[in-house]
Design a protein around this motif. Structure first.
Motif, PDB file in Angstrom:
ATOM      1  N   ALA A 144      78.861  70.729  26.705  1.00  0.00           N
ATOM      2  CA  ALA A 144      78.845  69.773  27.813  1.00  0.00           C
ATOM      3  C   ALA A 144      80.259  69.455  28.281  1.00  0.00           C
ATOM      4  CB  ALA A 144      78.132  68.491  27.382  1.00  0.00           C
ATOM      5  N   ALA A 145      81.171  69.194  27.348  1.00  0.00           N
ATOM      6  CA  ALA A 145      82.554  68.912  27.730  1.00  0.00           C
ATOM      7  C   ALA A 145      83.191  70.131  28.376  1.00  0.00           C
ATOM      8  CB  ALA A 145      83.359  68.474  26.505  1.00  0.00           C
ATOM      9  N   ALA A 146      82.904  71.303  27.838  1.00  0.00           N
ATOM     10  CA  ALA A 146      83.469  72.525  28.405  1.00  0.00           C
ATOM     11  C   ALA A 146      82.963  72.764  29.824  1.00  0.00           C
ATOM     12  CB  ALA A 146      83.132  73.717  27.514  1.00  0.00           C
ATOM     13  N   LEU A 147      81.673  72.467  30.069  1.00  0.00           N
ATOM     14  CA  LEU A 147      81.139  72.649  31.419  1.00  0.00           C
ATOM     15  C   LEU A 147      81.829  71.714  32.402  1.00  0.00           C
ATOM     16  CD1 LEU A 147      79.214  73.832  33.467  1.00  0.00           C
ATOM     17  CD2 LEU A 147      77.446  72.249  32.658  1.00  0.00           C
ATOM     18  N   ALA A 148      82.066  70.468  31.989  1.00  0.00           N
ATOM     19  CA  ALA A 148      82.762  69.532  32.876  1.00  0.00           C
ATOM     20  C   ALA A 148      84.142  70.059  33.237  1.00  0.00           C
ATOM     21  CB  ALA A 148      82.872  68.160  32.211  1.00  0.00           C
ATOM     22  N   LEU A 149      84.844  70.628  32.262  1.00  0.00           N
ATOM     23  CA  LEU A 149      86.185  71.158  32.516  1.00  0.00           C
ATOM     24  C   LEU A 149      86.131  72.406  33.394  1.00  0.00           C
ATOM     25  CD1 LEU A 149      87.674  70.740  28.928  1.00  0.00           C
ATOM     26  CD2 LEU A 149      88.357  69.464  30.969  1.00  0.00           C
ATOM     27  N   GLU A 150      85.246  73.330  33.059  1.00  0.00           N
ATOM     28  CA  GLU A 150      85.182  74.579  33.835  1.00  0.00           C
ATOM     29  C   GLU A 150      84.712  74.314  35.253  1.00  0.00           C
ATOM     30  OE1 GLU A 150      83.607  79.198  33.420  1.00  0.00           O
ATOM     31  OE2 GLU A 150      82.870  77.686  32.007  1.00  0.00           O
ATOM     32  N   ALA A 184      81.866  63.167  19.235  1.00  0.00           N
ATOM     33  CA  ALA A 184      83.235  63.351  19.718  1.00  0.00           C
ATOM     34  C   ALA A 184      83.619  64.817  19.587  1.00  0.00           C
ATOM     35  CB  ALA A 184      84.214  62.479  18.941  1.00  0.00           C
ATOM     36  N   VAL A 185      84.359  65.308  20.579  1.00  0.00           N
ATOM     37  CA  VAL A 185      84.897  66.662  20.541  1.00  0.00           C
ATOM     38  C   VAL A 185      86.401  66.597  20.718  1.00  0.00           C
ATOM     39  CG1 VAL A 185      82.805  67.763  21.414  1.00  0.00           C
ATOM     40  CG2 VAL A 185      84.543  66.969  23.032  1.00  0.00           C
ATOM     41  N   ALA A 186      87.082  67.605  20.231  1.00  0.00           N
ATOM     42  CA  ALA A 186      88.525  67.721  20.421  1.00  0.00           C
ATOM     43  C   ALA A 186      88.791  68.711  21.545  1.00  0.00           C
ATOM     44  CB  ALA A 186      89.199  68.198  19.138  1.00  0.00           C
ATOM     45  N   VAL A 187      89.706  68.346  22.425  1.00  0.00           N
ATOM     46  CA  VAL A 187      90.087  69.220  23.531  1.00  0.00           C
ATOM     47  C   VAL A 187      91.576  69.508  23.392  1.00  0.00           C
ATOM     48  CG1 VAL A 187      90.184  69.526  26.025  1.00  0.00           C
ATOM     49  CG2 VAL A 187      88.328  68.180  25.011  1.00  0.00           C
ATOM     50  N   THR A 199      92.079  65.007  30.883  1.00  0.00           N
ATOM     51  CA  THR A 199      91.662  63.617  30.727  1.00  0.00           C
ATOM     52  C   THR A 199      91.046  63.094  32.019  1.00  0.00           C
ATOM     53  OG1 THR A 199      93.342  63.143  29.053  1.00  0.00           O
ATOM     54  CG2 THR A 199      92.464  61.266  30.267  1.00  0.00           C
ATOM     55  N   GLU A 200      91.703  63.329  33.141  1.00  0.00           N
ATOM     56  CA  GLU A 200      91.193  62.851  34.425  1.00  0.00           C
ATOM     57  C   GLU A 200      89.820  63.460  34.723  1.00  0.00           C
ATOM     58  OE1 GLU A 200      94.143  63.819  37.291  1.00  0.00           O
ATOM     59  OE2 GLU A 200      95.625  62.396  36.512  1.00  0.00           O
ATOM     60  N   THR A 201      89.664  64.752  34.439  1.00  0.00           N
ATOM     61  CA  THR A 201      88.392  65.415  34.702  1.00  0.00           C
ATOM     62  C   THR A 201      87.282  64.847  33.839  1.00  0.00           C
ATOM     63  OG1 THR A 201      89.381  67.497  35.443  1.00  0.00           O
ATOM     64  CG2 THR A 201      87.173  67.621  34.492  1.00  0.00           C
ATOM     65  N   LEU A 202      87.526  64.711  32.548  1.00  0.00           N
ATOM     66  CA  LEU A 202      86.491  64.226  31.643  1.00  0.00           C
ATOM     67  C   LEU A 202      86.127  62.768  31.927  1.00  0.00           C
ATOM     68  CD1 LEU A 202      87.711  65.928  28.360  1.00  0.00           C
ATOM     69  CD2 LEU A 202      85.599  66.443  29.614  1.00  0.00           C
ATOM     70  N   GLU A 203      87.120  61.955  32.261  1.00  0.00           N
ATOM     71  CA  GLU A 203      86.808  60.556  32.584  1.00  0.00           C
ATOM     72  C   GLU A 203      85.958  60.472  33.842  1.00  0.00           C
ATOM     73  OE1 GLU A 203      90.622  58.675  32.708  1.00  0.00           O
ATOM     74  OE2 GLU A 203      90.588  58.170  30.557  1.00  0.00           O
ATOM     75  N   ARG A 204      86.233  61.302  34.848  1.00  0.00           N
ATOM     76  CA  ARG A 204      85.397  61.325  36.054  1.00  0.00           C
ATOM     77  C   ARG A 204      83.977  61.779  35.727  1.00  0.00           C
ATOM     78  NH1 ARG A 204      89.939  63.765  38.559  1.00  0.00           N
ATOM     79  NH2 ARG A 204      88.881  65.777  38.412  1.00  0.00           N
ATOM     80  N   LEU A 223      90.600  63.469  22.202  1.00  0.00           N
ATOM     81  CA  LEU A 223      89.329  63.190  21.539  1.00  0.00           C
ATOM     82  C   LEU A 223      88.425  62.583  22.599  1.00  0.00           C
ATOM     83  CD1 LEU A 223      88.245  63.546  18.649  1.00  0.00           C
ATOM     84  CD2 LEU A 223      88.688  61.122  18.291  1.00  0.00           C
ATOM     85  N   ALA A 224      87.314  63.249  22.915  1.00  0.00           N
ATOM     86  CA  ALA A 224      86.442  62.820  24.005  1.00  0.00           C
ATOM     87  C   ALA A 224      85.041  62.560  23.477  1.00  0.00           C
ATOM     88  CB  ALA A 224      86.399  63.890  25.098  1.00  0.00           C
ATOM     89  N   SER A 225      84.415  61.499  23.973  1.00  0.00           N
ATOM     90  CA  SER A 225      83.045  61.168  23.590  1.00  0.00           C
ATOM     91  C   SER A 225      82.286  60.707  24.830  1.00  0.00           C
ATOM     92  CB  SER A 225      83.025  60.076  22.518  1.00  0.00           C
ATOM     93  OG  SER A 225      83.674  58.912  22.988  1.00  0.00           O
ATOM     94  N   PRO A 226      80.976  60.963  24.905  1.00  0.00           N
ATOM     95  CA  PRO A 226      80.198  60.578  26.085  1.00  0.00           C
ATOM     96  C   PRO A 226      80.118  59.072  26.238  1.00  0.00           C
ATOM     97  CG  PRO A 226      79.022  62.167  24.715  1.00  0.00           C
ATOM     98  CD  PRO A 226      80.173  61.681  23.915  1.00  0.00           C
TER      99      PRO A 226
END
Length: 229
Positions: A144-150, A184-187, A199-204, A223-226
């Motif tokens: 899920a985090a990777a999809l948001a970034l890509e 939580a995932v590590a990026v 960070t800006e992408t994941l927060e959005r 460190l990112a968490s939903p």
């Protein structure tokens, strides 16, 4: 690993509403699709069933379901699955180089998957919002985090020794990995500038993000968490 649908289930998937992904079928067919991760039952009455992002990919491509990376044990890294085995899977960074990985077809796949995920958020959140991750994302944190970034245009890192992403300023690109912490995932990224962009992408995209330092290497990572509310 997601299971392939039966011929009868595949017909139900192919007949889904193209806009909403709403399904019509017998209780057994719908329950089977839910079990395979290709559909979900809406929590509000009338409790209709809808395609998940993996189900949407089958309907659009007529192929096999995506093979998600299972949640790793507490301290175990996530090994990317070969892209050739999947209809679609967000790139977590470190995958082998794939011909056409950054081409127009891949961009369309990523955008379609992201739109499908937003629709899944809208359908599953009680208030119909799309500004925070849904249950599917919480059970597939790395993907899920990777999809948001890509989907935001960031490049994943290439395999070890491949800088992969210099063309767009991401240097070695991002790498998303499981962590011992729940939800939580590590990026990881090549430099401070890339980490700020991630960070800006994941927060959005509805994630809480904090920057940390590896105790041994002193390398910085996220460190990112939903976000829940």
């Amino acid at each position: 690993m997601a299971l392939s649908p039966t011929p009868a289930q595949r017909r139900v998937v192919e007949a889904a509403d193209p806009g909403t992904g709403r399904l019509r079928g017998t209780e057994a067919q719908l329950a089977g699709l839910v079990k395979r991760g290709l559909a979900f039952r809406h929590p509000r009455p009338p409790h209709d069933h809808f395609l998940t992002p993996a189900g949407h990919r089958i309907r659009e491509a007529g192929g096999e379901p995506e093979i998600p990376v299972a949640s790793a044990p507490a301290s175990q890294d996530v090994s990317p699955a070969p892209a050739a085995r999947e209809v679609f899977a967000a790139r977590v960074g470190g995958e082998p180089s794939v011909a056409g990985a950054a081409g127009d077809a891949r961009l369309r796949e990523v955008r379609g998957a992201w739109q499908g995920l937003l629709e899944l958020r809208r359908m599953t959140h009680p208030d119909g919002s799309t500004d925070r991750p849904c249950a599917w994302e919480r059970s597939h944190l790395v993907r899920a985090a990777a999809l948001a970034l890509e989907a935001a245009g960031h490049r994943p890192a290439g395999p070890d020794g491949d800088d992969g992403g210099d063309e767009d300023g991401d240097g070695g690109g991002y790498r998303v990995r499981a962590t011992p912490q729940p939800e939580a995932v590590a990026v990881h990224g090549p430099d401070a500038s890339a980490l700020r962009a991630y960070t800006e992408t994941l927060e959005r995209a509805g994630w809480h993000v904090g920057e940390h330092t590896e105790p041994r290497s002193r390398a910085r990572y996220l460190l990112a968490s939903p976000r829940k509310v």
